[in-house]
Motif scaffolding. Structure first.
Motif, mmCIF file in Angstrom:
data_model
loop_
_atom_site.group_PDB
_atom_site.id
_atom_site.type_symbol
_atom_site.label_atom_id
_atom_site.label_comp_id
_atom_site.label_asym_id
_atom_site.label_seq_id
_atom_site.Cartn_x
_atom_site.Cartn_y
_atom_site.Cartn_z
ATOM 1 N N ALA A 6 0.882 -1.026 -0.111
ATOM 2 C CA ALA A 6 0.041 0.016 0.094
ATOM 3 C C ALA A 6 0.748 1.379 -0.047
ATOM 4 O O ALA A 6 1.911 1.292 0.390
ATOM 5 N N ALA A 7 0.365 2.183 -0.675
ATOM 6 C CA ALA A 7 0.927 3.709 -0.498
ATOM 7 C C ALA A 7 0.285 4.644 0.253
ATOM 8 O O ALA A 7 -1.266 4.383 0.415
ATOM 9 N N SER A 8 0.715 5.447 1.137
ATOM 10 C CA SER A 8 0.114 6.054 2.187
ATOM 11 C C SER A 8 0.600 7.280 2.684
ATOM 12 O O SER A 8 1.998 7.382 2.812
ATOM 13 N N GLY A 9 -0.102 8.215 2.981
ATOM 14 C CA GLY A 9 0.617 9.398 3.655
ATOM 15 C C GLY A 9 0.750 9.109 5.311
ATOM 16 O O GLY A 9 1.344 9.734 5.770
ATOM 17 N N GLY A 10 0.359 8.047 5.576
ATOM 18 C CA GLY A 10 0.372 7.613 6.997
ATOM 19 C C GLY A 10 -0.735 6.811 7.399
ATOM 20 O O GLY A 10 -0.483 5.525 7.798
ATOM 21 N N ASN A 11 -1.828 7.107 7.624
ATOM 22 C CA ASN A 11 -3.161 6.445 8.248
ATOM 23 C C ASN A 11 -3.389 5.151 7.428
ATOM 24 O O ASN A 11 -3.907 4.177 8.365
ATOM 25 N N HIS A 12 -3.440 5.065 6.172
ATOM 26 C CA HIS A 12 -3.902 3.977 5.358
ATOM 27 C C HIS A 12 -2.821 2.947 5.815
ATOM 28 O O HIS A 12 -2.999 1.753 5.787
ATOM 29 N N GLY A 13 -1.582 3.646 5.726
ATOM 30 C CA GLY A 13 -0.269 2.632 6.013
ATOM 31 C C GLY A 13 -0.318 1.779 7.405
ATOM 32 O O GLY A 13 -0.288 0.588 7.573
ATOM 33 N N VAL A 14 -0.950 2.471 8.265
ATOM 34 C CA VAL A 14 -1.087 2.067 9.622
ATOM 35 C C VAL A 14 -2.259 0.988 9.747
ATOM 36 O O VAL A 14 -2.091 -0.270 10.225
ATOM 37 N N ALA A 15 -3.420 1.338 8.850
ATOM 38 C CA ALA A 15 -4.321 0.358 9.030
ATOM 39 C C ALA A 15 -4.057 -0.923 8.010
ATOM 40 O O ALA A 15 -4.268 -1.801 8.454
ATOM 41 N N VAL A 16 -3.300 -0.797 7.236
ATOM 42 C CA VAL A 16 -2.959 -1.812 6.255
ATOM 43 C C VAL A 16 -1.888 -2.653 7.105
ATOM 44 O O VAL A 16 -2.338 -3.985 6.937
ATOM 45 N N ALA A 17 -1.120 -2.330 7.663
ATOM 46 C CA ALA A 17 -0.175 -2.998 8.682
ATOM 47 C C ALA A 17 -0.998 -3.653 9.529
ATOM 48 O O ALA A 17 -0.727 -4.801 9.969
ATOM 49 N N PHE A 18 -1.848 -3.013 10.323
ATOM 50 C CA PHE A 18 -2.707 -3.649 11.286
ATOM 51 C C PHE A 18 -3.626 -4.742 10.639
ATOM 52 O O PHE A 18 -3.645 -5.701 11.347
ATOM 53 N N ALA A 19 -4.234 -4.560 9.415
ATOM 54 C CA ALA A 19 -5.192 -5.658 9.004
ATOM 55 C C ALA A 19 -4.296 -6.785 8.603
ATOM 56 O O ALA A 19 -4.609 -7.812 8.769
ATOM 57 N N ALA A 20 -3.133 -6.420 8.008
ATOM 58 C CA ALA A 20 -2.024 -7.502 7.510
ATOM 59 C C ALA A 20 -1.689 -8.543 8.743
ATOM 60 O O ALA A 20 -1.655 -9.789 8.821
ATOM 61 N N GLN A 21 -1.326 -7.672 9.734
ATOM 62 C CA GLN A 21 -1.027 -8.495 10.963
ATOM 63 C C GLN A 21 -2.129 -9.000 11.556
ATOM 64 O O GLN A 21 -1.599 -10.507 12.127
ATOM 65 N N ARG A 22 -3.250 -8.921 11.704
ATOM 66 C CA ARG A 22 -4.443 -9.503 12.387
ATOM 67 C C ARG A 22 -4.808 -10.942 11.474
ATOM 68 O O ARG A 22 -5.268 -11.710 11.669
ATOM 69 N N THR A 23 -4.465 -10.560 10.093
ATOM 70 C CA THR A 23 -4.879 -11.712 9.342
ATOM 71 C C THR A 23 -3.634 -12.817 8.811
ATOM 72 O O THR A 23 -3.931 -13.693 7.983
ATOM 73 N N GLY A 24 -2.450 -12.245 9.429
ATOM 74 C CA GLY A 24 -1.250 -13.303 9.080
ATOM 75 C C GLY A 24 -0.657 -12.827 7.832
ATOM 76 O O GLY A 24 -0.226 -13.869 7.332
#
Length: 316
Positions: free
Chosen positions: A77-95
Motif C-alpha cells: 500500500a501507499a499512504s500518507g500515514g493512516n492508510h499505512g497504519v491500517a493496512v499494517a494492522f489488518a495484515a498483522q491481524r490476518t497473518g
C-alpha cells in the motif's frame, strides 16, 4: 460501467456484516454547541479516531484482506500515514506480510505505528503521489496485492460502514461534516446516505482536491500541501468516489491551516480529544465559520484520525 453501481446500500450492508467482528463500533458524543462557541446548535461527534489503528481506514483495509485473495508476497500500500497504519494492522491481524510506501511528510507517530504492526516501511518521494508510483512499481515486480487508500471498491465499501453506524446512532442530523483527502470516506458515506442527509466535504485550503474536481467536472491535479499534508493531500480525488460526490455531496468548503490548528486546540481544551490535523478539519469548518450553522440545527462531525504526538507524556 458506472462505478456507483458497485457501491450500493446492499453491498455496504454486506460489508458491515463482514466487518462486524473485526472493527470497533466507535461511539458518538453529543455536545451542546455553546461549549464550543456555537450556541443554539447541537453537535454529534463520531469518534472514529477510536478505531483500530487510530482512524477509520482500518475498515477499508480489513475488508480488502477479508474478501480478496492475498498472494504469498502479501500486500502493498501507499499512504500518507493512516492508510499505512491500517493496512499494517489488518495484515498483522490476518497473518500476511505488508510493505508500506510512504512519503517523507509522513509523521513520526504514523511511522511508529506502521512499524509497531510489523510492516516493512519504504520512504519514496515527498508526497503521496510519489509513494503511490513507487508502490505500483514494486507491486508489478512482486505480484503483491495492492490495497489502494481510496480508489478501490472494497476500500470505499469498508469506509461506508462508518455511515451505517452513524445513522443508527444519530438518525436525525441536519448535516454531516467530513474531512476529505482522496475521498474514500466521504465517497463511501455518500453511497450510503444518498442525499438523505446533507454531506459537507471539508478540505484544507492548501489541498483543495475535491473542490477543484467539482469545479472542473472531473478529478484534476491539485496542490498537496499544508498542515494536513500527510492525510488530506493526494494529487487527485478518486475516480470511483467522484460520481458519488457529484450526486450526493451538498457542498465542499475550505479551511486554513490556522483554523485546523485552532480546532485541534479547542477539541483538546474542551473535550480532551486529541485529533491530528486531518482529524480536526471537519470541526474547523464549523468553528471558523467556513460552513455556517443555524440555530436549532443538529450537526454530525466526523473526528476521523488521532495519529499524532501533539500531546507528549513522560517517558516510561
Amino acid at each position: 460501467m458506472d462505478p456507483t453501481s458497485l457501491l450500493t446500500r446492499t453491498r455496504i450492508e454486506q460489508a458491515a456484516a463482514t466487518l462486524h467482528r473485526h472493527v470497533r463500533r466507535t461511539p458518538v458524543l453529543e455536545v451542546d454547541g455553546a461549549d464550543l462557541g456555537l450556541p443554539g446548535v447541537e453537535l454529534v461527534f463520531k469518534l472514529e479516531f477510536l478505531q483500530h489503528g487510530g482512524s477509520f481506514k482500518a475498515r477499508g483495509a480489513l475488508l480488502n484482506l477479508l474478501t480478496r485473495r492475498v498472494p504469498s508476497a502479501g500486500v502493498v500500500a501507499a499512504s500518507g500515514g493512516n492508510h499505512g497504519v491500517a493496512v499494517a494492522f489488518a495484515a498483522q491481524r490476518t497473518g500476511h506480510a505488508a510493505t508500506i510506501f510512504v512519503p517523507s511528510v509522513c509523521s513520526p507517530s504514523k511511522l511508529a505505528q506502521i512499524a509497531l504492526h510489523g510492516a516493512e516501511i519504504r520512504i519514496a518521494g515527498d508526497r503521496y503521489a510519489d509513494a503511490l508510483a513507487a508502490s505500483q512499481v514494486w507491486q508489478r515486480e512482486t505480484d503483491a496485492l495492492a490495497i489502494h487508500a481510496f480508489d478501490q471498491v472494497e476500500t470505499l465499501l469498508g469506509q461506508a460502514t462508518v455511515a451505517v453506524e452513524f445513522e443508527q446512532q444519530a438518525p436525525s442530523l441536519d448535516a454531516v461534516l467530513v474531512a476529505v483527502g482522496g475521498g474514500g470516506l466521504i465517497g463511501g458515506m455518500a453511497a450510503w446516505y444518498q442525499g438523505r442527509t446533507r454531506l459537507v466535504a471539508v478540505e484544507p485550503e492548501a489541498a483543495p482536491t475535491l473542490t477543484l474536481a467539482l469545479a472542473a467536472g472531473h478529478p484534476v491535479d491539485a496542490p498537496a500541501g499544508g498542515v494536513a499534508a500527510d492525510s488530506l493531500a493526494p494529487r487527485q480525488v478518486g475516480a470511483l468516489m467522484f460520481p458519488l460526490a457529484q450526486r450526493h455531496v451538498a457542498q465542499a468548503v475550505l479551511v486554513s491551516d490556522e483554523a485546523i490548528g485552532e480546532a485541534q486546540r479547542t477539541l483538546w481544551r474542551v473535550l480532551r480529544v486529541v485529533a491530528e490535523p486531518g482529524g480536526a478539519a471537519a470541526f474547523a469548518a464549523l468553528q471558523s465559520g467556513a460552513w455556517p450553522v443555524k440555530p436549532g440545527e443538529r450537526i454530525g462531525v466526523l473526528l476521523c484520525g488521532a495519529n499524532t504526538d501533539a500531546v507528549q507524556f513522560p517517558a516510561a
